[in-house]
Design a protein around this motif. Structure first.
Motif, PDB file in Angstrom:
ATOM      1  N   ASP A   1       7.057   6.389  -8.957  1.00  0.00           N
ATOM      2  CA  ASP A   1       7.874   5.313  -8.418  1.00  0.00           C
ATOM      3  C   ASP A   1       7.858   5.261  -6.893  1.00  0.00           C
ATOM      4  OD1 ASP A   1       9.297   7.666  -8.081  1.00  0.00           O
ATOM      5  OD2 ASP A   1      11.216   6.790  -8.604  1.00  0.00           O
ATOM      6  N   ALA A   2       7.497   6.364  -6.253  1.00  0.00           N
ATOM      7  CA  ALA A   2       7.502   6.391  -4.789  1.00  0.00           C
ATOM      8  C   ALA A   2       6.316   5.597  -4.243  1.00  0.00           C
ATOM      9  CB  ALA A   2       7.496   7.823  -4.271  1.00  0.00           C
ATOM     10  N   SER A   3       5.116   5.984  -4.577  1.00  0.00           N
ATOM     11  CA  SER A   3       3.920   5.243  -4.188  1.00  0.00           C
ATOM     12  C   SER A   3       2.692   5.981  -4.706  1.00  0.00           C
ATOM     13  CB  SER A   3       3.822   5.070  -2.669  1.00  0.00           C
ATOM     14  OG  SER A   3       3.730   6.326  -2.028  1.00  0.00           O
ATOM     15  N   VAL A   4       1.625   5.254  -4.827  1.00  0.00           N
ATOM     16  CA  VAL A   4       0.323   5.834  -5.164  1.00  0.00           C
ATOM     17  C   VAL A   4      -0.598   5.475  -4.005  1.00  0.00           C
ATOM     18  CG1 VAL A   4      -1.634   5.785  -6.744  1.00  0.00           C
ATOM     19  CG2 VAL A   4       0.686   5.662  -7.659  1.00  0.00           C
ATOM     20  N   VAL A   5      -1.064   6.503  -3.304  1.00  0.00           N
ATOM     21  CA  VAL A   5      -1.905   6.307  -2.124  1.00  0.00           C
ATOM     22  C   VAL A   5      -3.245   6.971  -2.380  1.00  0.00           C
ATOM     23  CG1 VAL A   5      -2.131   6.738   0.349  1.00  0.00           C
ATOM     24  CG2 VAL A   5       0.121   6.241  -0.628  1.00  0.00           C
ATOM     25  N   LEU A   6      -4.293   6.168  -2.362  1.00  0.00           N
ATOM     26  CA  LEU A   6      -5.635   6.650  -2.682  1.00  0.00           C
ATOM     27  C   LEU A   6      -6.531   6.542  -1.447  1.00  0.00           C
ATOM     28  CD1 LEU A   6      -5.953   4.893  -6.152  1.00  0.00           C
ATOM     29  CD2 LEU A   6      -5.069   7.190  -5.650  1.00  0.00           C
ATOM     30  N   SER A   7      -7.285   7.589  -1.203  1.00  0.00           N
ATOM     31  CA  SER A   7      -8.078   7.678   0.028  1.00  0.00           C
ATOM     32  C   SER A   7      -9.067   6.530   0.184  1.00  0.00           C
ATOM     33  CB  SER A   7      -8.809   9.019   0.092  1.00  0.00           C
ATOM     34  OG  SER A   7      -9.708   9.152  -0.992  1.00  0.00           O
ATOM     35  N   GLU A   8      -9.712   6.131  -0.894  1.00  0.00           N
ATOM     36  CA  GLU A   8     -10.697   5.048  -0.769  1.00  0.00           C
ATOM     37  C   GLU A   8     -10.040   3.761  -0.264  1.00  0.00           C
ATOM     38  OE1 GLU A   8     -14.137   3.236  -3.520  1.00  0.00           O
ATOM     39  OE2 GLU A   8     -12.101   2.758  -4.159  1.00  0.00           O
ATOM     40  N   GLU A   9      -8.852   3.484  -0.750  1.00  0.00           N
ATOM     41  CA  GLU A   9      -8.148   2.263  -0.347  1.00  0.00           C
ATOM     42  C   GLU A   9      -7.663   2.325   1.101  1.00  0.00           C
ATOM     43  OE1 GLU A   9      -6.537   1.417  -4.878  1.00  0.00           O
ATOM     44  OE2 GLU A   9      -5.095   1.976  -3.326  1.00  0.00           O
ATOM     45  N   GLU A  10      -7.338   3.521   1.565  1.00  0.00           N
ATOM     46  CA  GLU A  10      -6.824   3.680   2.923  1.00  0.00           C
ATOM     47  C   GLU A  10      -7.921   3.996   3.938  1.00  0.00           C
ATOM     48  OE1 GLU A  10      -3.779   2.741   3.419  1.00  0.00           O
ATOM     49  OE2 GLU A  10      -3.588   2.502   1.247  1.00  0.00           O
ATOM     50  N   LYS A  11      -9.118   4.269   3.443  1.00  0.00           N
ATOM     51  CA  LYS A  11     -10.280   4.570   4.298  1.00  0.00           C
ATOM     52  C   LYS A  11     -10.091   5.844   5.137  1.00  0.00           C
ATOM     53  CE  LYS A  11     -12.155   0.648   3.064  1.00  0.00           C
ATOM     54  NZ  LYS A  11     -12.117   0.543   1.628  1.00  0.00           N
ATOM     55  N   VAL A  12      -9.347   6.792   4.581  1.00  0.00           N
ATOM     56  CA  VAL A  12      -9.147   8.086   5.218  1.00  0.00           C
ATOM     57  C   VAL A  12      -8.813   9.095   4.116  1.00  0.00           C
ATOM     58  CG1 VAL A  12      -6.692   7.697   5.677  1.00  0.00           C
ATOM     59  CG2 VAL A  12      -7.974   9.294   7.108  1.00  0.00           C
ATOM     60  N   GLU A  13      -9.238  10.334   4.307  1.00  0.00           N
ATOM     61  CA  GLU A  13      -9.010  11.362   3.292  1.00  0.00           C
ATOM     62  C   GLU A  13      -8.082  12.453   3.798  1.00  0.00           C
ATOM     63  OE1 GLU A  13     -12.730  13.015   1.932  1.00  0.00           O
ATOM     64  OE2 GLU A  13     -13.093  11.297   0.634  1.00  0.00           O
ATOM     65  N   LYS A  14      -7.429  13.120   2.831  1.00  0.00           N
ATOM     66  CA  LYS A  14      -6.705  14.340   3.171  1.00  0.00           C
ATOM     67  C   LYS A  14      -7.734  15.324   3.707  1.00  0.00           C
ATOM     68  CE  LYS A  14      -5.335  14.891  -1.062  1.00  0.00           C
ATOM     69  NZ  LYS A  14      -4.809  15.494  -2.269  1.00  0.00           N
ATOM     70  N   PRO A  15      -7.418  16.083   4.681  1.00  0.00           N
ATOM     71  CA  PRO A  15      -6.090  16.454   5.152  1.00  0.00           C
ATOM     72  C   PRO A  15      -5.502  15.574   6.256  1.00  0.00           C
ATOM     73  CG  PRO A  15      -7.699  17.891   6.171  1.00  0.00           C
ATOM     74  CD  PRO A  15      -8.453  16.971   5.247  1.00  0.00           C
ATOM     75  N   SER A  16      -6.066  14.425   6.530  1.00  0.00           N
ATOM     76  CA  SER A  16      -5.502  13.552   7.555  1.00  0.00           C
ATOM     77  C   SER A  16      -4.041  13.236   7.228  1.00  0.00           C
ATOM     78  CB  SER A  16      -6.285  12.245   7.634  1.00  0.00           C
ATOM     79  OG  SER A  16      -5.595  11.329   8.459  1.00  0.00           O
ATOM     80  N   PRO A  17      -3.154  13.357   8.196  1.00  0.00           N
ATOM     81  CA  PRO A  17      -1.742  13.045   7.952  1.00  0.00           C
ATOM     82  C   PRO A  17      -1.500  11.559   7.663  1.00  0.00           C
ATOM     83  CG  PRO A  17      -2.101  13.515  10.283  1.00  0.00           C
ATOM     84  CD  PRO A  17      -3.387  13.829   9.562  1.00  0.00           C
ATOM     85  N   VAL A  18      -2.488  10.736   7.918  1.00  0.00           N
ATOM     86  CA  VAL A  18      -2.336   9.296   7.706  1.00  0.00           C
ATOM     87  C   VAL A  18      -1.965   8.980   6.256  1.00  0.00           C
ATOM     88  CG1 VAL A  18      -3.574   7.085   7.693  1.00  0.00           C
ATOM     89  CG2 VAL A  18      -3.834   8.663   9.619  1.00  0.00           C
ATOM     90  N   LEU A  19      -2.577   9.668   5.295  1.00  0.00           N
ATOM     91  CA  LEU A  19      -2.282   9.376   3.887  1.00  0.00           C
ATOM     92  C   LEU A  19      -0.817   9.645   3.553  1.00  0.00           C
ATOM     93  CD1 LEU A  19      -5.453  10.565   1.961  1.00  0.00           C
ATOM     94  CD2 LEU A  19      -4.694   8.246   2.384  1.00  0.00           C
ATOM     95  N   TRP A  20      -0.274  10.741   4.060  1.00  0.00           N
ATOM     96  CA  TRP A  20       1.134  11.039   3.793  1.00  0.00           C
ATOM     97  C   TRP A  20       2.045  10.069   4.529  1.00  0.00           C
ATOM     98  CZ3 TRP A  20      -2.255  15.299   4.116  1.00  0.00           C
ATOM     99  CH2 TRP A  20      -2.388  16.016   2.928  1.00  0.00           C
ATOM    100  N   GLU A  21       1.660   9.647   5.727  1.00  0.00           N
ATOM    101  CA  GLU A  21       2.447   8.659   6.460  1.00  0.00           C
ATOM    102  C   GLU A  21       2.498   7.341   5.699  1.00  0.00           C
ATOM    103  OE1 GLU A  21       0.525   8.611  10.277  1.00  0.00           O
ATOM    104  OE2 GLU A  21       1.187  10.653  10.729  1.00  0.00           O
ATOM    105  N   VAL A  22       1.376   6.930   5.148  1.00  0.00           N
ATOM    106  CA  VAL A  22       1.327   5.704   4.350  1.00  0.00           C
ATOM    107  C   VAL A  22       2.228   5.846   3.123  1.00  0.00           C
ATOM    108  CG1 VAL A  22      -0.158   4.279   2.871  1.00  0.00           C
ATOM    109  CG2 VAL A  22      -0.957   4.983   5.133  1.00  0.00           C
ATOM    110  N   ALA A  23       2.134   6.984   2.442  1.00  0.00           N
ATOM    111  CA  ALA A  23       2.944   7.213   1.243  1.00  0.00           C
ATOM    112  C   ALA A  23       4.435   7.159   1.570  1.00  0.00           C
ATOM    113  CB  ALA A  23       2.578   8.554   0.609  1.00  0.00           C
ATOM    114  N   CYS A  24       4.819   7.809   2.647  1.00  0.00           N
ATOM    115  CA  CYS A  24       6.232   7.800   3.048  1.00  0.00           C
ATOM    116  C   CYS A  24       6.695   6.387   3.385  1.00  0.00           C
ATOM    117  CB  CYS A  24       6.449   8.727   4.241  1.00  0.00           C
ATOM    118  SG  CYS A  24       6.269  10.473   3.842  1.00  0.00           S
ATOM    119  N   ARG A  25       5.900   5.683   4.147  1.00  0.00           N
ATOM    120  CA  ARG A  25       6.260   4.314   4.548  1.00  0.00           C
ATOM    121  C   ARG A  25       6.417   3.417   3.316  1.00  0.00           C
ATOM    122  NH1 ARG A  25       2.452   3.685   7.885  1.00  0.00           N
ATOM    123  NH2 ARG A  25       1.022   2.491   6.599  1.00  0.00           N
ATOM    124  N   ARG A  26       5.475   3.495   2.378  1.00  0.00           N
ATOM    125  CA  ARG A  26       5.554   2.656   1.169  1.00  0.00           C
ATOM    126  C   ARG A  26       6.752   3.005   0.301  1.00  0.00           C
ATOM    127  NH1 ARG A  26      -0.711   2.505  -0.697  1.00  0.00           N
ATOM    128  NH2 ARG A  26      -1.469   1.297   1.066  1.00  0.00           N
TER     129      ARG A  26
END
Length: 162
Positions: free
Chosen positions: A59-84
């Motif tokens: 229910d929080a969010s589903v954030v997938l690297s291909e869609e965001e054009k960045v992979e873990k361990p980049s903090p960007v994926l977690w920032e996107v997840a938190c924001r969503r």
């Protein structure tokens, strides 16, 4: 052959849930914990999660690297997840308790990636599994918070929430 493989890995046919997954999701939901997914994968994972019957738990969010054009361990994926999810992520320098826990099975991408993004983390290391990521000795992971099952994660998450 390619069509067959693509079909298999876009459905539950190519995957199997561990026995503790559904009971963990149910326990977390009952406790009011929001669940999200941050994964280094493509959009076909949504089809897999739906086919396995677990997509509604996220229910929080589903954030997938291909869609965001960045992979873990980049903090960007977690920032996107938190924001969503509408979550204010406390900065690691704020001294506030961290209320977001990332659970994953890769040492660098999941565990250290989440910690470096200012989140709490647990490395899921099921019995017999090897630590995925950099080559480490047992001594190197002695300070890493680990769990052997998702049941242990629930206990930790509920303690942290209290």
């Amino acid at each position: 052959m390619t069509d067959h493989l693509l079909r298999v890995f876009r459905s539950k046919e190519g995957y199997e849930l561990y026995q503790d997954v559904i009971e963990t999701f149910e326990a977390l939901k009952e406790a009011g914990v929001h669940i999200g997914l941050v994964s280094n994968t493509d959009g076909s994972m949504r089809d897999v999660l739906a086919d396995l019957g677990v997509l509604p738990y996220f229910d929080a969010s589903v954030v997938l690297s291909e869609e965001e054009k960045v992979e873990k361990p980049s903090p960007v994926l977690w920032e996107v997840a938190c924001r969503r999810a509408g979550i204010e992520r406390p900065s690691s320098a704020s001294g506030e308790p961290v209320s977001i826990l990332h659970v994953g099975d890769e040492l660098d991408a999941d565990y250290f990636g989440a910690l470096n993004a200012g989140l709490d983390a647990i490395l899921l290391r099921r019995p017999g599994a090897k630590v995925v990521g950099r080559q480490v000795s047992e001594n190197d992971v002695s300070t890493v918070r680990m769990a052997e099952s998702l049941t242990e994660v629930v206990a930790y998450a509920l303690r942290s929430q209290a």
